[in-house]
Scaffold this active site. Structure first.
Site, PDB file in Angstrom:
ATOM      1  N   TYR A  89       0.975  -1.083  -0.080  1.00  7.03           N
ATOM      2  CA  TYR A  89       0.265  -0.011  -0.103  1.00  7.03           C
ATOM      3  C   TYR A  89       0.996   1.251  -0.008  1.00  7.03           C
ATOM      4  CZ  TYR A  89      -3.683   3.145   0.842  1.00  7.03           C
ATOM      5  OH  TYR A  89      -4.845   4.212   0.946  1.00  7.03           O
ATOM      6  N   PHE A 140      -7.913  19.913 -24.803  1.00  6.81           N
ATOM      7  CA  PHE A 140      -8.264  18.280 -25.031  1.00  6.81           C
ATOM      8  C   PHE A 140      -9.585  18.432 -24.107  1.00  6.81           C
ATOM      9  CE2 PHE A 140      -8.036  13.980 -23.826  1.00  6.81           C
ATOM     10  CZ  PHE A 140      -8.169  13.483 -25.051  1.00  6.81           C
ATOM     11  N   THR A 141     -10.428  17.333 -24.800  1.00  4.02           N
ATOM     12  CA  THR A 141     -11.918  17.454 -24.138  1.00  4.02           C
ATOM     13  C   THR A 141     -11.711  17.139 -22.498  1.00  4.02           C
ATOM     14  OG1 THR A 141     -11.495  14.673 -24.519  1.00  4.02           O
ATOM     15  CG2 THR A 141     -13.036  16.043 -26.329  1.00  4.02           C
ATOM     16  N   ASP A 183       0.853  19.318 -20.921  1.00  2.00           N
ATOM     17  CA  ASP A 183       0.375  18.068 -21.029  1.00  2.00           C
ATOM     18  C   ASP A 183       1.068  17.152 -22.027  1.00  2.00           C
ATOM     19  OD1 ASP A 183      -1.170  15.920 -21.774  1.00  2.00           O
ATOM     20  OD2 ASP A 183      -3.010  17.253 -22.072  1.00  2.00           O
ATOM     21  N   LYS A 200      -0.996   6.787 -23.130  1.00  2.00           N
ATOM     22  CA  LYS A 200      -0.281   7.128 -24.368  1.00  2.00           C
ATOM     23  C   LYS A 200       1.315   7.117 -24.190  1.00  2.00           C
ATOM     24  CE  LYS A 200      -4.604   9.020 -24.611  1.00  2.00           C
ATOM     25  NZ  LYS A 200      -5.215  10.498 -24.607  1.00  2.00           N
ATOM     26  N   ARG A 204     -14.123  13.300 -34.123  1.00  7.60           N
ATOM     27  CA  ARG A 204     -13.536  14.502 -33.276  1.00  7.60           C
ATOM     28  C   ARG A 204     -14.057  15.675 -33.974  1.00  7.60           C
ATOM     29  NH1 ARG A 204     -11.117  12.850 -28.297  1.00  7.60           N
ATOM     30  NH2 ARG A 204     -13.217  13.250 -28.208  1.00  7.60           N
ATOM     31  N   PHE A 248     -19.863  12.673 -26.044  1.00  4.65           N
ATOM     32  CA  PHE A 248     -19.404  11.770 -27.032  1.00  4.65           C
ATOM     33  C   PHE A 248     -19.314  10.390 -26.537  1.00  4.65           C
ATOM     34  CE2 PHE A 248     -15.186  11.803 -25.823  1.00  4.65           C
ATOM     35  CZ  PHE A 248     -15.063  12.986 -25.009  1.00  4.65           C
TER      36      PHE A 248
HETATM   37  C1  LIG Z   1      -5.751  11.061 -23.399  1.00  2.30           C
HETATM   38  C2  LIG Z   1      -5.207  12.353 -23.322  1.00  2.30           C
HETATM   39  C3  LIG Z   1      -5.446  13.068 -22.158  1.00  2.30           C
HETATM   40  C4  LIG Z   1      -6.198  12.362 -20.952  1.00  2.30           C
HETATM   41  O1  LIG Z   1      -5.719  10.971 -20.463  1.00  2.30           O
HETATM   42  P1  LIG Z   1      -6.798   9.888 -20.069  1.00  2.30           P
HETATM   43  O2  LIG Z   1      -5.327   8.648 -19.659  1.00  2.30           O
HETATM   44  O3  LIG Z   1      -7.517   9.369 -21.142  1.00  2.30           O
HETATM   45  O4  LIG Z   1      -7.339  10.262 -19.039  1.00  2.30           O
HETATM   46  C5  LIG Z   1      -5.213  14.251 -21.856  1.00  2.30           C
HETATM   47  N1  LIG Z   1      -4.472  14.992 -22.726  1.00  2.30           N
HETATM   48  C6  LIG Z   1      -4.100  14.603 -23.654  1.00  2.30           C
HETATM   49  C7  LIG Z   1      -3.337  15.475 -24.922  1.00  2.30           C
HETATM   50  C8  LIG Z   1      -4.557  13.266 -24.255  1.00  2.30           C
HETATM   51  O5  LIG Z   1      -4.243  12.863 -25.449  1.00  2.30           O
END
Ligand SMILES: *Cc1c(COP(=O)(O)O)cnc(C)c1O
Length: 488
Positions: free
Chosen positions: A85, A138-139, A229, A272, A395, A461
């Site tokens: 933990y 980003f969304t 990001d 990613k 998109r 979406f």
């Molecule tokens: C996918 C993504 C996110 C969000 O990440 P998740 O792991 O899906 O929550 C944030 N910013 C960018 C640029 C992304 O491509």
């Protein structure tokens, strides 16, 4: 780790095709179901490709999120994970990887990228109307910022919105506009500046280091922090080596450390960045670390696991180191480039130059006959799945959220994204994508629009349900049968 030569492979016959620099050792069988079944699947899933079941999907090009192929090294690292933990050795290995690759000492682990966005928004958006300038949203970043009462302003150059362009860095921030915005708004109303590597929603387009240096100058002048990001940082760094003359001989490691060195806070989705699960927020500033520290146990889990399993933490650490390998990171961008160039040659309007993460088809042009309130990109995504079994992602306006008065806000671009996760697809599968998309383009007049029948208020979406506005799917099937006979 650096293997620049591996990336430049020429064919004697002059063909310009990408070459897989890995071999297949574990495989997953795919199904290609009949076009009739594909129509049923669309009906069951509200004509929303997010809601399809993978048993009906042939090539899954929905996203690169958590779908990049894992390496043998990552899978084997998962076997020596340390279950605890608190104080897990797996965490310290990840912390070391973050320090070595991203050059940040302090790491806050979170379960995925959006969790980092939640924590940053929660910590820094102090009052309603606080403004976050960014290259592009980003969304999930936008959803969290607005959830906490913040607003955003997007500061790309006009060229970024040109679908067909030769601009190498469409993700660059307009620094003069940034300065204007800061002066008008007042630095005290700006919690931070957000820069997104490989700007996802405009076609996976990178920014340059030159641009980031300029943004840093402005930030310093007004005492503002930069939040990077870094979810798609590896590919942005790769494209900098390809496209920014100053860095043509630089290594991935050098480029990545310059970029992260220009940011006060770096956050990422490991789904990613390192092809596993999880995410993180990192910094070299102890004050920042302290400001965020308490929120990790509140939202995620203890500070040495952050809601991620220790196995995933091990895979994440190895994946971060692998990001420095140019012969690995080049795989997705070179396949994307092949896909974009081939489709362009066949007349299909594509976002250019080719970016990262996937190929982006311009649905506004392909479906010029479909008005934006019938969602051209969503319609194209559904039609493409119907005729190919390939699942892409809308998109466009469906991915936008309504404004505070409940009105539609139409997207700047209506794109169908065909994600090309790292080391997942072979060249013949990419050729199938090209073949079917080229056919659909020839028959584009048969594609019709969609309308919402179920519209969730947040991130609609993902789970929204739509219906075709006419019997266009049946007409498309009839034409498919005429041209392809009994072929799947
Ligand atoms: C996918 C993504 C996110 C969000 O990440 P998740 O792991 O899906 O929550 C944030 N910013 C960018 C640029 C992304 O491509």
């Amino acid at each position: 780790m650096s293997s620049k030569n591996a990336v430049k492979i020429k064919f004697f016959n002059g063909e310009d095709i990408p070459l897989e620099l890995h071999k297949v050792r574990v495989v997953q069988k795919l199904n290609l179901v009949s076009i009739e079944r594909r129509l049923e699947a669309l009906n069951e899933g509200g004509f929303n490709t997010f809601r399809l079941n993978t048993r009906d999907v042939f090539l899954d090009m929905l996203t690169d999120s958590g779908t990049n192929a894992m390496s043998d090294m990552q899978v084997s690292a998962m076997m020596h994970a340390d279950d605890a933990y608190a104080g897990s050795q797996s965490f310290f290995r990840l912390q070391k990887a973050v320090e070595d690759v991203l050059r940040k000492k302090y790491l806050l682990p979170v379960h995925q990228g959006r969790a980092a966005e939640n924590i940053l928004s929660c910590a820094y958006i102090k009052k309603k109307g606080d403004l976050i300038p960014m290259n592009y949203h980003f969304t999930t970043a936008l959803a969290h910022i607005t959830q906490y009462g913040g607003r955003i302003v997007e500061l790309l150059h006009d060229e970024a919105y040109n679908i067909a362009s030769s601009c190498p860095f469409k993700g660059n921030m307009h620094v003069e506009k940034l300065e204007e915005v800061i002066r008008e708004t007042g630095a005290e109303n700006i919690p931070f500046i957000r820069l997104e590597a490989s700007t996802n929603l405009i076609g996976g387009q990178p920014f340059s280091i030159q641009n980031m240096r300029e943004v840093r100058n402005v930030a310093d002048r007004y005492g503002l922090r930069i939040v990077l990001d870094a979810s798609l940082l590896g590919e942005n760094a790769y494209l900098i080596i390809q496209r920014e003359p100053e860095f043509k001989d630089a290594s991935m490691s050098e480029v990545i450390s310059i970029i992260t060195g220009l940011a006060d806070i770096v956050y990422f989705s490991a789904r990613k960045l390192s092809s596993s699960r999880g995410g993180g927020i990192c910094t070299n500033d102890l004050t920042i670390y302290r400001e965020l520290e308490a929120l990790v146990p509140l939202f995620e889990g203890f500070l040495t696991y952050g809601g991620i399993s220790v196995r995933e933490i091990e895979a994440m650490a190895v994946g971060l180191y692998e990001t420095l390998d140019e012969s690995m990171i080049c795989q997705s961008p070179t396949f994307i480039s092949y896909l974009v160039n081939s489709l362009t040659d066949n007349g299909v309007p594509m976002v250019t130059p080719p970016g990262v993460l996937g190929a982006h088809v311009d649905a506004m042009q392909v479906c010029a006959h479909i008005p934006q309130n019938q969602y051209p990109a969503g319609s194209l995504a559904a039609a493409f799945f119907l005729i190919s079994g390939i699942r892409g992602m809308e998109r466009g306006s469906i991915s936008n959220q309504r404004d505070e008065n409940g009105n539609e806000t139409y997207a700047d671009m209506e794109l169908l994204r065909l994600a090309v996760p790292r080391r997942v697809f072979t060249l013949s599968q990419i050729k199938y994508v090209i073949d079917r998309m080229s056919w659909l383009y020839q028959n584009r007049s048969l594609i019709g629009g969609l309308k919402f029948v179920y519209e969730p208020p947040v991130l609609r979406f993902f789970m929204g349900g739509l219906d075709p506005v006419s019997d266009w799917p049946q007409r498309l099937i009839a034409k498919f049968k005429e041209d392809f006979g009994d072929s799947l």
